[in-house]
Design an enzyme around this catalytic site. Structure first.
Site, short mmCIF file in Angstrom:
data_model
loop_
_atom_site.label_atom_id
_atom_site.label_comp_id
_atom_site.label_asym_id
_atom_site.label_seq_id
_atom_site.Cartn_x
_atom_site.Cartn_y
_atom_site.Cartn_z
N ASN A 7 0.86 -1.19 0.00
CA ASN A 7 0.00 0.00 0.00
C ASN A 7 0.89 1.24 0.00
O ASN A 7 1.50 1.57 1.01
CB ASN A 7 -0.89 -0.03 1.26
CG ASN A 7 -1.74 1.22 1.42
OD1 ASN A 7 -1.82 2.04 0.50
ND2 ASN A 7 -2.35 1.36 2.58
N TRP A 8 0.94 1.92 -1.15
CA TRP A 8 1.83 3.09 -1.26
C TRP A 8 1.25 4.34 -0.59
O TRP A 8 1.92 5.36 -0.49
CB TRP A 8 2.09 3.38 -2.73
CG TRP A 8 3.04 2.44 -3.40
CD1 TRP A 8 3.59 1.29 -2.87
CD2 TRP A 8 3.57 2.55 -4.73
NE1 TRP A 8 4.42 0.70 -3.80
CE2 TRP A 8 4.43 1.45 -4.95
CE3 TRP A 8 3.41 3.49 -5.77
CZ2 TRP A 8 5.12 1.26 -6.15
CZ3 TRP A 8 4.09 3.30 -6.96
CH2 TRP A 8 4.94 2.20 -7.14
N LYS A 9 0.00 4.32 -0.26
CA LYS A 9 -0.68 5.49 0.33
C LYS A 9 -0.47 6.71 -0.59
O LYS A 9 -0.38 6.54 -1.80
CB LYS A 9 -0.18 5.73 1.75
CG LYS A 9 -0.28 4.44 2.60
CD LYS A 9 0.01 4.64 4.05
CE LYS A 9 -0.11 3.30 4.77
NZ LYS A 9 0.06 3.41 6.21
N HIS A 98 -9.45 1.43 5.20
CA HIS A 98 -8.15 1.56 5.88
C HIS A 98 -8.31 2.50 7.08
O HIS A 98 -9.10 3.45 7.02
CB HIS A 98 -7.10 2.12 4.90
CG HIS A 98 -5.72 2.05 5.46
ND1 HIS A 98 -5.25 3.00 6.34
CD2 HIS A 98 -4.73 1.14 5.30
CE1 HIS A 98 -4.01 2.66 6.69
NE2 HIS A 98 -3.67 1.55 6.07
N GLU A 147 -5.49 -4.80 10.96
CA GLU A 147 -4.41 -3.82 11.11
C GLU A 147 -4.59 -3.05 12.42
O GLU A 147 -5.35 -2.08 12.47
CB GLU A 147 -4.44 -2.83 9.95
CG GLU A 147 -4.20 -3.46 8.60
CD GLU A 147 -3.61 -2.45 7.62
OE1 GLU A 147 -2.49 -2.69 7.17
OE2 GLU A 147 -4.26 -1.43 7.36
N GLY A 153 2.65 2.20 10.69
CA GLY A 153 3.63 3.27 10.48
C GLY A 153 4.50 3.57 11.68
O GLY A 153 5.20 4.59 11.71
N SER A 184 3.50 -2.29 10.16
CA SER A 184 4.96 -2.37 10.29
C SER A 184 5.54 -3.73 9.86
O SER A 184 6.48 -4.23 10.47
CB SER A 184 5.39 -2.01 11.71
OG SER A 184 5.02 -0.67 12.00
P1 PGA Z 1 2.97 0.27 7.57
O1 PGA Z 1 1.50 0.52 6.98
O2 PGA Z 1 3.48 -1.01 6.99
O3 PGA Z 1 3.75 1.46 7.13
O4 PGA Z 1 2.83 0.16 9.05
C1 PGA Z 1 0.59 -0.54 6.87
C2 PGA Z 1 -0.75 -0.01 6.41
O5 PGA Z 1 -1.14 1.09 6.81
O6 PGA Z 1 -1.45 -0.68 5.62
#
Ligand code: PGA
Length: 223
Positions: A7-9, A98, A147, A153, A184
């Site tokens: 997921n590149w956001k 999300h 999640e 993050g 993470s």
């Molecule tokens: P992260 O994000 O791997 O940077 O913790 C995961 C997500 O938000 O899907």
């Protein structure tokens, strides 16, 4: 089948998107990994989906595309929205619910259900995110991503054992869906999650932005 969904956001411009796909293509052709039982999905920003699709074709990559969101409405007068039928021309998957959408954009269960319905009508596979095992799940979700908000993050992933506990509960409630973990995930811990009986894959954010790291994750997730 292990799922690895990057997921590149809201990251990368078009040049960086080209660089990522070029780099990953070089890694695939240099190392020629024997990928067993693994499905790889990348979710760039809407504006780069078309570019990403053409790069996947150009480099013959076995990567699939996902979007990070979808309109709860069909085509019509909904300024700024991107509907599921438009997306289906470019992607196979879509992420819905999300925690960043729930928190920063105040998306609630009714809205997320509407998004899920539109996505399924258009033939998209739904990756539905929940922060725990109690939050309502869109019942036609193909994939449920557990999640925990505190792990997203932060660089502090949940332990694979604890994540597996929640994934097992979700699997019991929704046996038709694949259950994955996000928060993470990186090249060092990915194998520990994938190894768990009730975890069908992972949803890395930050670690998917770097092509080399993402490639390492793919290698380590391949069983
Ligand atoms: P992260 O994000 O791997 O940077 O913790 C995961 C997500 O938000 O899907």
């Amino acid at each position: 089948m292990a799922l690895v969904i990057g997921n590149w956001k809201s990251n990368k411009n078009s040049q960086e998107t080209v660089e990522w796909f070029t780099q990953i293509s070089t890694l695939f052709s240099q190392k020629k990994p024997e990928l067993k039982d693994i499905e790889i999905v990348v979710c760039p920003a809407f504006v780069h989906l078309s570019l990403a699709k053409s790069l996947i074709t150009k480099y013959h990559l076995s990567l699939k595309l996902g979007a990070q969101d979808v309109s709860p409405f069909e085509a019509g007068s909904f300024t700024g929205e991107i509907n599921a039928r438009q997306l289906r021309e470019l992607t196979e998957f879509v992420i819905i619910g999300h925690s960043e959408r729930r928190d920063k954009f105040k998306e609630d269960d009714a809205l997320l259900t509407a998004k899920g319905e539109r996505a399924k009508e258009a033939g998209l596979k739904v990756i539905f995110c929940v922060p725990d095992s109690k939050t309502p799940v869109f019942d036609k979700a193909d994939i449920i991503a557990y999640e925990p908000v505190w792990a997203i993050g932060t660089g502090k992933a949940e332990s694979p054992q604890a994540a597996q506990g929640v994934c097992r509960l979700l699997k019991k409630k929704y046996p038709q869906s694949q259950i994955i973990y996000g928060g993470s995930v990186n090249d060092k811990n990915i194998a520990d999650f994938i190894r768990m009986e009730f975890i069908d894959g992972v949803l890395p954010g930050k670690a998917s932005l770097d092509a080399l790291l993402f490639f390492e994750m793919i290698l380590n997730a391949s069983r």
